[in-house]
Scaffold this active site. Structure first.
Site, PDB file in Angstrom:
ATOM      1  N   ASP A  31       0.832  -1.206   0.000  1.00 33.04           N
ATOM      2  CA  ASP A  31       0.000   0.000   0.000  1.00 33.04           C
ATOM      3  C   ASP A  31       0.868   1.257   0.000  1.00 33.04           C
ATOM      4  OD1 ASP A  31      -2.433   1.317  -0.041  1.00 33.04           O
ATOM      5  OD2 ASP A  31      -2.611   1.385   2.142  1.00 33.04           O
ATOM      6  N   TRP A  36       2.674   8.041  -2.623  1.00 27.57           N
ATOM      7  CA  TRP A  36       4.057   8.209  -3.108  1.00 27.57           C
ATOM      8  C   TRP A  36       4.061   9.121  -4.333  1.00 27.57           C
ATOM      9  CZ3 TRP A  36       6.715   7.299  -7.629  1.00 27.57           C
ATOM     10  CH2 TRP A  36       8.106   7.201  -7.543  1.00 27.57           C
ATOM     11  N   HIS A  48       1.905   3.407  -9.095  1.00 24.31           N
ATOM     12  CA  HIS A  48       1.755   1.967  -9.363  1.00 24.31           C
ATOM     13  C   HIS A  48       2.937   1.463 -10.190  1.00 24.31           C
ATOM     14  CE1 HIS A  48      -2.086   2.208  -7.516  1.00 24.31           C
ATOM     15  NE2 HIS A  48      -2.695   2.823  -8.498  1.00 24.31           N
ATOM     16  N   GLU A  78     -12.593  -4.453  -3.570  1.00 22.81           N
ATOM     17  CA  GLU A  78     -13.005  -3.064  -3.343  1.00 22.81           C
ATOM     18  C   GLU A  78     -12.293  -2.107  -4.310  1.00 22.81           C
ATOM     19  OE1 GLU A  78     -12.243  -5.238  -0.891  1.00 22.81           O
ATOM     20  OE2 GLU A  78     -14.287  -5.477  -0.151  1.00 22.81           O
ATOM     21  N   LEU A 142       9.806 -21.434  -4.972  1.00 20.22           N
ATOM     22  CA  LEU A 142       8.997 -20.402  -4.310  1.00 20.22           C
ATOM     23  C   LEU A 142       7.710 -20.211  -5.107  1.00 20.22           C
ATOM     24  CD1 LEU A 142      10.256 -17.011  -2.898  1.00 20.22           C
ATOM     25  CD2 LEU A 142       8.187 -17.099  -4.258  1.00 20.22           C
ATOM     26  N   ARG A 205      -4.538  -1.830   9.123  1.00 16.41           N
ATOM     27  CA  ARG A 205      -5.761  -2.610   8.944  1.00 16.41           C
ATOM     28  C   ARG A 205      -5.506  -3.699   7.909  1.00 16.41           C
ATOM     29  NH1 ARG A 205      -7.670   2.693   7.164  1.00 16.41           N
ATOM     30  NH2 ARG A 205      -7.219   2.916   4.948  1.00 16.41           N
ATOM     31  N   ILE A 206      -6.480  -4.611   7.816  1.00 17.91           N
ATOM     32  CA  ILE A 206      -6.318  -5.809   6.991  1.00 17.91           C
ATOM     33  C   ILE A 206      -6.962  -5.638   5.609  1.00 17.91           C
ATOM     34  CG2 ILE A 206      -6.826  -8.310   6.910  1.00 17.91           C
ATOM     35  CD1 ILE A 206      -4.769  -7.509   9.060  1.00 17.91           C
TER      36      ILE A 206
HETATM   37  C1  IPE Z   1      -5.348  -2.690   0.069  1.00 15.31           C
HETATM   38  O1  IPE Z   1      -5.059  -1.354  -0.132  1.00 15.31           O
HETATM   39  C2  IPE Z   1      -5.436  -3.388  -1.264  1.00 15.31           C
HETATM   40  C3  IPE Z   1      -4.163  -3.587  -1.964  1.00 15.31           C
HETATM   41  C4  IPE Z   1      -2.991  -3.235  -1.525  1.00 15.31           C
HETATM   42  C5  IPE Z   1      -4.256  -4.259  -3.235  1.00 15.31           C
HETATM   43  P1  IPE Z   1      -6.219  -0.267  -0.235  1.00 15.31           P
HETATM   44  O2  IPE Z   1      -5.553   1.043  -0.425  1.00 15.31           O
HETATM   45  O3  IPE Z   1      -7.205  -0.656  -1.252  1.00 15.31           O
HETATM   46  O4  IPE Z   1      -6.904  -0.383   1.196  1.00 15.31           O
HETATM   47  P2  IPE Z   1      -7.702   0.692   2.043  1.00 15.31           P
HETATM   48  O5  IPE Z   1      -8.748   1.285   1.145  1.00 15.31           O
HETATM   49  O6  IPE Z   1      -6.717   1.722   2.495  1.00 15.31           O
HETATM   50  O7  IPE Z   1      -8.251  -0.069   3.199  1.00 15.31           O
HETATM   51  C1  IPE Z   2      -1.777   0.203  -3.295  1.00 19.32           C
HETATM   52  O1  IPE Z   2      -1.555   1.559  -3.342  1.00 19.32           O
HETATM   53  C2  IPE Z   2      -2.020  -0.373  -4.661  1.00 19.32           C
HETATM   54  C3  IPE Z   2      -3.403  -0.795  -4.892  1.00 19.32           C
HETATM   55  C4  IPE Z   2      -4.353  -0.754  -4.002  1.00 19.32           C
HETATM   56  C5  IPE Z   2      -3.739  -1.274  -6.229  1.00 19.32           C
HETATM   57  P1  IPE Z   2      -2.749   2.619  -3.320  1.00 19.32           P
HETATM   58  O2  IPE Z   2      -3.142   2.897  -4.722  1.00 19.32           O
HETATM   59  O3  IPE Z   2      -3.836   2.177  -2.433  1.00 19.32           O
HETATM   60  O4  IPE Z   2      -1.997   3.864  -2.715  1.00 19.32           O
HETATM   61  P2  IPE Z   2      -2.543   4.887  -1.622  1.00 19.32           P
HETATM   62  O5  IPE Z   2      -2.984   4.071  -0.440  1.00 19.32           O
HETATM   63  O6  IPE Z   2      -3.671   5.632  -2.241  1.00 19.32           O
HETATM   64  O7  IPE Z   2      -1.365   5.745  -1.297  1.00 19.32           O
HETATM   65 MG    MG Z   3      -4.155   2.396  -0.434  1.00 22.65          MG
END
Ligand code: IPE
Ligand code: IPE
Ligand code: MG
Length: 252
Positions: A31, A36, A48, A78, A142, A205-206
């Site tokens: 995440d 970033w 990404h 989600e 792996l 969080r999870i």
């Molecule tokens: C969790 O990150 C999902 C992935 C890393 C693929 P999110 O950015 O979607 O989660 P929330 O919305 O902060 O809980």
């Molecule tokens: C995690 O990074 C990647 C995916 C969920 C696909 P985010 O896109 O959620 O990045 P933030 O949390 O908005 O910084």
């Molecule tokens: Mg995120």
């Protein structure tokens, strides 16, 4: 700061040769890509894109340290709620990663697999994944699992559905359904439960990841944003893991 029992000063990575072997299965919530990019005045997609390099670095380090299973939360159920543009870009990047890495995975003994509601993915992504899964299917060093269109509640509901159908067809006695039956109907049926869960990006969080499987995993949260996460950060997480005492509800 990281949530650690024995915090390591920032920038100081442990000597990998001093780490004991394992853990066997590491799962990561990658995440922080969007933040970033934002901090650099860039679009979310640039974040990404920058997230591919840490995947390479972590995979390499995990392999070297004898981790047998690496599971990466790549796209959640989600995440379908994000903009069309961001979603399209994410799957383009995924296919670019698969195209550029599959031969390396193949020669280095890594098996790639995808888990989740894969039918929802665009067909070009499904095809690239299926080809990479086929090519690397015999590798055993792996197993790299990409959780894509993955949601743990959807996974548990699917397991309940398939157990109910099997019992309706008389293949399983409902009274005999136990924890192992549930585990064997999850998308992770081939994987042991994670020993260690790492979440980057500062949130603790999870987010609907491996709710059943994480029952006794050690959790490690770091503020480091995923594109900044490197080998040293991974080693620091493993070093922290090795300092934990896993009691599984018992006493010493
Ligand atoms: C969790 O990150 C999902 C992935 C890393 C693929 P999110 O950015 O979607 O989660 P929330 O919305 O902060 O809980
Ligand atoms: C995690 O990074 C990647 C995916 C969920 C696909 P985010 O896109 O959620 O990045 P933030 O949390 O908005 O910084
Ligand atoms: Mg995120």
């Amino acid at each position: 700061m990281t949530d650690t029992l024995d915090p390591m000063p920032a920038g100081q990575a442990p000597d990998p040769t001093e780490l004991p072997k394992g853990p066997k299965h590491v799962a990561i919530i990658m995440d922080g890509n969007g933040r970033w990019a934002k901090a650099r005045g860039l679009g979310r997609s640039e974040g990404h894109k920058a997230g591919a390099e840490p995947v390479r670095a972590v995979l390499k380090a995990a392999h070297r340290l004898g981790v047998r299973f690496l599971t990466l939360y790549t796209f959640s159920t989600e995440n379908w709620g994000r903009s069309r543009e961001e979603i399209d870009n994410l799957f383009d990047l995924l296919v670019r990663y698969i195209d550029s890495e599959t031969m390396e995975l193949l020669s280095s003994g890594v098996r790639l697999r995808a888990m989740g509601d894969i039918g929802r993915l665009p067909s070009f992504a499904r095809e690239a994944l299926a080809q990479a899964e086929r090519l690397t299917g015999d590798n055993t060093d792996l197993t790299l699992t990409l959780a894509l269109s993955y949601g743990s509640r959807a996974e548990l509901a699917a397991a309940a559905r398939s157990l109910a159908m099997e019992s309706q067809r008389g293949r399983i006695d409902p009274a005999a359904i136990d924890e192992d039956s549930v585990s064997s109907h999850l998308w992770t049926s081939e994987l042991p439960d994670p020993d260690l869960l790492i979440r980057t990006g500062g949130d603790r969080r999870i987010s609907n990841f491996l709710l059943w499987q994480l029952a006794y995993s050690e959790l490690y949260f770091t503020d480091t944003l995923w594109p900044d996460f490197g080998e040293n950060d991974f080693l620091a997480a493993l070093s922290d893991f090795h300092g934990r005492q896993r009691r599984y509800g018992r006493v010493d």
